[in-house]
Design an enzyme around this catalytic site. Structure first.
Site, PDB file in Angstrom:
ATOM      1  CG  ASP A 398      -2.184  -0.941   0.906  1.00 31.05           C
ATOM      2  OD1 ASP A 398      -2.547  -1.198  -0.068  1.00 31.05           O
ATOM      3  OD2 ASP A 398      -2.791  -1.538   1.888  1.00 31.05           O
ATOM      4  CE1 TYR A 491     -10.119  -4.783   3.949  1.00 32.62           C
ATOM      5  CE2 TYR A 491      -9.096  -5.916   2.072  1.00 32.62           C
ATOM      6  CZ  TYR A 491     -10.171  -5.908   3.115  1.00 32.62           C
ATOM      7  OH  TYR A 491     -10.519  -7.286   3.272  1.00 32.62           O
ATOM      8  CG  HIS A 546      -5.687  -7.381   5.705  1.00 36.03           C
ATOM      9  ND1 HIS A 546      -5.784  -6.447   4.695  1.00 36.03           N
ATOM     10  CD2 HIS A 546      -6.681  -8.310   5.757  1.00 36.03           C
ATOM     11  CE1 HIS A 546      -7.036  -6.526   4.439  1.00 36.03           C
ATOM     12  NE2 HIS A 546      -7.866  -7.718   4.960  1.00 36.03           N
ATOM     13  CG  ASP A 553      13.093   6.207  18.397  1.00 38.83           C
ATOM     14  OD1 ASP A 553      13.724   5.779  19.238  1.00 38.83           O
ATOM     15  OD2 ASP A 553      13.720   6.949  17.506  1.00 38.83           O
ATOM     16  CG  ASP A 555      14.422   7.871  22.777  1.00 40.42           C
ATOM     17  OD1 ASP A 555      14.858   6.926  22.261  1.00 40.42           O
ATOM     18  OD2 ASP A 555      14.733   8.968  22.349  1.00 40.42           O
ATOM     19  CG  PHE A 688      16.423  -1.650   9.030  1.00 37.76           C
ATOM     20  CD1 PHE A 688      16.413  -1.558   7.669  1.00 37.76           C
ATOM     21  CD2 PHE A 688      14.931  -1.098   9.446  1.00 37.76           C
ATOM     22  CE1 PHE A 688      15.649  -0.494   6.716  1.00 37.76           C
ATOM     23  CE2 PHE A 688      14.170  -0.067   8.837  1.00 37.76           C
ATOM     24  CZ  PHE A 688      14.615   0.158   7.427  1.00 37.76           C
ATOM     25  CG  HIS A 710     -10.365 -11.199   5.478  1.00 37.74           C
ATOM     26  ND1 HIS A 710     -10.776  -9.558   5.187  1.00 37.74           N
ATOM     27  CD2 HIS A 710     -11.769 -11.506   5.841  1.00 37.74           C
ATOM     28  CE1 HIS A 710     -12.023  -9.490   5.048  1.00 37.74           C
ATOM     29  NE2 HIS A 710     -12.626 -10.521   5.399  1.00 37.74           N
TER      30      HIS A 710
HETATM   31 CU   LIG Z   1      -9.411  -8.540   4.285  1.00 35.27          CU
END
Ligand SMILES: [Cu+2]
Length: 755
Positions: A398, A491, A546, A553, A555, A688, A710
């Site tokens: 998306d 959606y 989905h 983050d 702290d 990462f 789903h």
């Molecule tokens: Cu769905």
């Protein structure tokens, strides 16, 4: 006399009937007026989103380092870029595939170091800058280029934007999202001619076609993907137009178009898909159709009037229908807003909407202490299944359609309650090449959940006489909700950032909108890929997964934190009251995760654990390090083989919790380029953590993945519903305080019986 009496009786009776009729008509008229008013309300409120002025600070808002771009700033940046002759940028409405044009303009935060120096050490406001993403089709080797533009306002310079997290070298041309200059060419050169050739087949099969079609039009939806790394193919899928819920009316009709390079004259049809058969050309399909080597299917027309995709009310509205209950704020709002900064009871935070990824909360503080530098929506993926190529290969990223930019106007009083404040979404619209403002795209409101934060009735167990109870205690649950609802094609995702009074912060997402079905042989009884929603038209609501990724983050009392899991295991020990008897129970063990690879945690049902971020140098009064716990009951196993083709594009979904060392460049897991190039992605989460850095007493970021399998059923029609489809991550204080922090709240009540 008799007749006169009869006449009088009739007169009286008629009068009574007339009065009764008059009353009935009056009542009906009033009810009808109410019904008309109610039915008109939707329309009126739609219009309101355009005309009602949204919230304005009572005074000029204080400038903040977290401010997003204004309409004027976006236009200033765009015009500045147009004035750089070496870039040779043209407005989108004059652009072709081989032009240079702007796709995206979005603000870029200064480095965290600069922001914290500004916030904590009174350094001046850091320079604001923006990233401008351009499609450079004019180059011999076309490419996508990202530029950093600064300062804002009064832009005076730009540099190339290099992100070392992204794959080295220029951003590949094939990885860009689709835009009108490209899809218009595909339509003109391929879709149009192919559909013209297929006119007799389309007319006979569907009663829908593409040219001069008036009420029976096919429309096509485009999505740039590839079959292998470095490849660009456009999936072009046909739907029946002009129907409510057109998503629910797909046709088994698709084109795959090879659109590599920047010369549209070289674009060509890779494959044509029609009713479960693939062809190289329209002519090949036509021959097969005419000589009977493929089945001649004939679909009827969808019924006239509302179809199963229409959300209009079924049946009659009840005459005694009453309005929904509402909440009130008897003493007015309990929060204040200055620009994009919110103060609510003990909470303080800044919010913003980032074009590609959506909602963000920055510098989130509770009782004057920073808990998180950032909490953000990071990525959304939907993995579809199906027999057809579209279902089979529809792994939807998306973010490639800019999640933030899809936050459209909210419906006042429905999407958010009456007491909500609304904020605009201002962004660069790639379609028009200018700033676009969606009014009322975010809302903020306090909401009484009616679920107490805590309560107790202390019963008098040590005395038989009155009082029967010692005290009653209740701390009501009332929360601040920041809400935005991006609509991404079919959606709608309802994102809530929720601030509880006890220092708990929660991110929630609920899925609604339309499910996206594909096709399946209309004659077959069952499918392993879902449930039929329309057998006659061979429309199957396919199962899908989905997946959502959130960034935390945290702290905790400064940036230097550590990540522990508190593992719950089983032990078998002797019961001291019954020597010789063994007893099973659980115990906890704190495990320090020392490196990024040790901090990749997949959820295992047999290994329950707490996920804890804490500060080893800040203690509560009992001597425990102050920490926050990350909790979710919305984890979901991503089943695709690790490292398999498209799976590389969303490798964050392999782990339910992953903790990495903070880096400014590792700002999010999503990428604009994920959809078109998932195989060798421009941004790969694996990068990462692959350097496996030490994460003990470092600045840490937790990436939390949620999911929802789903399998749509008939009750998902027309619009899929949210109950049971809301996922959440909870950040909860863990030995951070010495007691429940709501003990200072005046909202709580303690009642003791009078003597
Ligand atoms: Cu769905």
């Amino acid at each position: 006399m008799k007749s006169s009496g009869l006449w009088k009786g009739c007169t009286v009776l008629l009068s009574i009937v007339s009065i009764a009729l008059l009353i009935a008509v009056t009542v009906l008229t009033i009810q009808l007026k109410e019904l008309v008013a109610e039915s008109a309300r939707g329309k009126t409120q739609q219009e309101e989103t355009k005309v009602v002025s949204t919230y304005k600070s009572p005074t000029t808002p204080t400038k903040s380092v977290f401010d997003t771009l204004t309409e004027e700033e976006i236009i200033e940046i765009r015009n500045f870029m147009f004035n750089q002759p070496e870039l040779n940028l043209v407005p989108i409405d004059q652009a072709t595939v081989s032009s240079n044009y702007i796709y995206l303009i979005e603000s870029v935060l200064p480095s965290k170091k600069d922001v914290l120096e500004h916030l904590d050490s009174d350094h001046t406001l850091p320079v604001r800058s923006a990233r401008v993403t351009c499609f450079m089709g004019e180059k011999t080797t076309p490419r996508v280029e990202e530029f950093l533009v600064f300062p804002i306002p009064k832009v005076s310079g730009y540099t190339r934007y290099i992100n070392p997290v992204q794959r080295p070298g220029p951003i590949p041309w094939n990885s860009r999202p689709d835009t009108d200059p490209e899809t218009n060419e595909i339509d003109k050169r391929l879709v149009g001619p192919v559909m013209l050739t297929l006119y007799p087949v389309l007319k006979a099969t569907y009663g829908y076609w593409y040219h001069n079609c008036t009420d029976r039009c096919i429309f096509f939806v485009y999505a740039a993907k590839g079959l292998v790394a470095g490849d660009r193919q456009m999936y072009v899928r046909g739907f029946r137009a002009k129907l409510d819920g057109y998503y629910l009316w797909p046709m088994s009709l698709a084109l795959l178009v090879n659109c590599n390079g920047n010369d549209p004259s070289k674009f060509k049809l890779t494959k044509l898909y029609y009713e479960e058969n693939s062809f190289h050309t329209a002519q090949e399909l036509l021959i097969a159709y005419n000589n009977g080597s493929i089945k001649k299917r004939v679909y009827g027309y969808p019924p006239t009037g509302p179809t199963y995709g229409s959300p209009d009310l079924r049946g009659e509205r009840e005459a005694n229908w009453k309005k929904l209950p509402k909440q009130t704020e008897p003493d007015g709002r309990r929060f204040t807003v200055d620009g994009q900064k919110v103060k609510y009871l003990d909470w303080e935070f800044n919010f913003r909407l980032r074009a590609v990824t959506g909602l963000q909360v920055m510098d989130m503080r509770y009782k004057d202490e920073r808990i998180a530098y950032e909490v953000s929506m990071a990525d959304i993926i939907v993995l579809y299944s199906g027999k057809e190529p579209e279902g089979l290969q529809a792994n939807l990223h998306d973010a490639s359609w800019s999640i933030g930019a899809r936050h459209r106007p909210l419906l006042r009083g429905y999407d958010c309650p009456d007491n909500a404040l609304y904020f605009n979404n201002t962004f660069f619209d790639s379609g028009t090449g200018t700033a676009q403002v969606f009014h009322d795209a975010l809302c903020l409101f306090e909401h009484n959940t009616a679920l107490p934060i805590s309560r107790h009735t202390s019963v008098n167990f040590y005395g038989s006489d009155n009082p029967k109870y010692l005290y009653k205690y209740n701390m009501p649950g009332s929360v601040m909700i920041l809400r935005g609802i991006p609509t991404l094609w079919n959606y709608d995702y309802i994102f809530d950032f929720v601030f509880h009074p006890n220092g708990v912060m929660e991110t929630r997402v609920a899925a609604t909108g339309y499910v996206q079905p594909w096709n399946w042989s209309p004659g077959e009884a069952e499918s392993p890929y879902g449930n039929f929603i329309n057998r006659e038209f061979g429309i199957l609501a396919n199962l899908h997964h989905h997946l959502f990724n959130f960034k935390f983050d945290l702290d905790i009392r400064g940036q230097l934190n550590r990540f522990e899991t508190w593992d719950i295991t089983l032990e078998n020990r002797t019961n001291p009251l019954a020597p010789g008897k063994r007893w099973y129970q659980t115990k906890m063990n704190r495990t320090l995760r020392k490196t990024e690879k040790e901090a990749l945690v997949s959820y295992i049902f047999e290994e329950p654990k707490y996920y804890v971020i804490c500060n080893q140098k800040a203690y509560n009064s009992v001597g425990y390090p102050k920490g926050y716990r990350i909790f979710s009951n919305s984890f979901s196993k991503q089943l695709l083989p690790e490292g398999w083709q498209a799976e590389n594009g969303f490798s964050w979904s392999r782990y339910q919790v992953a903790v990495t060392k903070f880096k400014d460049n590792e700002d999010t897991t999503a990428s604009l380029y994920g959809q078109a190039e998932p195989y060798c992605p421009v941004r790969k989460f694996e990068k990462f953590y692959s350097d496996n850095e030490n994460i003990v007493d470092r600045d840490l970021v937790a990436w939390v993945s949620l999911g929802l399998q789903h399998i749509p059923v008939m009750e998902d029609i027309p619009v899929t519903t949210t109950p049971g489809k809301q996922l959440s991550v909870v950040l909860a204080p863990l030995n951070y305080f010495d007691e429940d922090p709501t003990l200072t709240s005046q909202d709580a009540i303690v009642i003791r019986p009078e003597d």
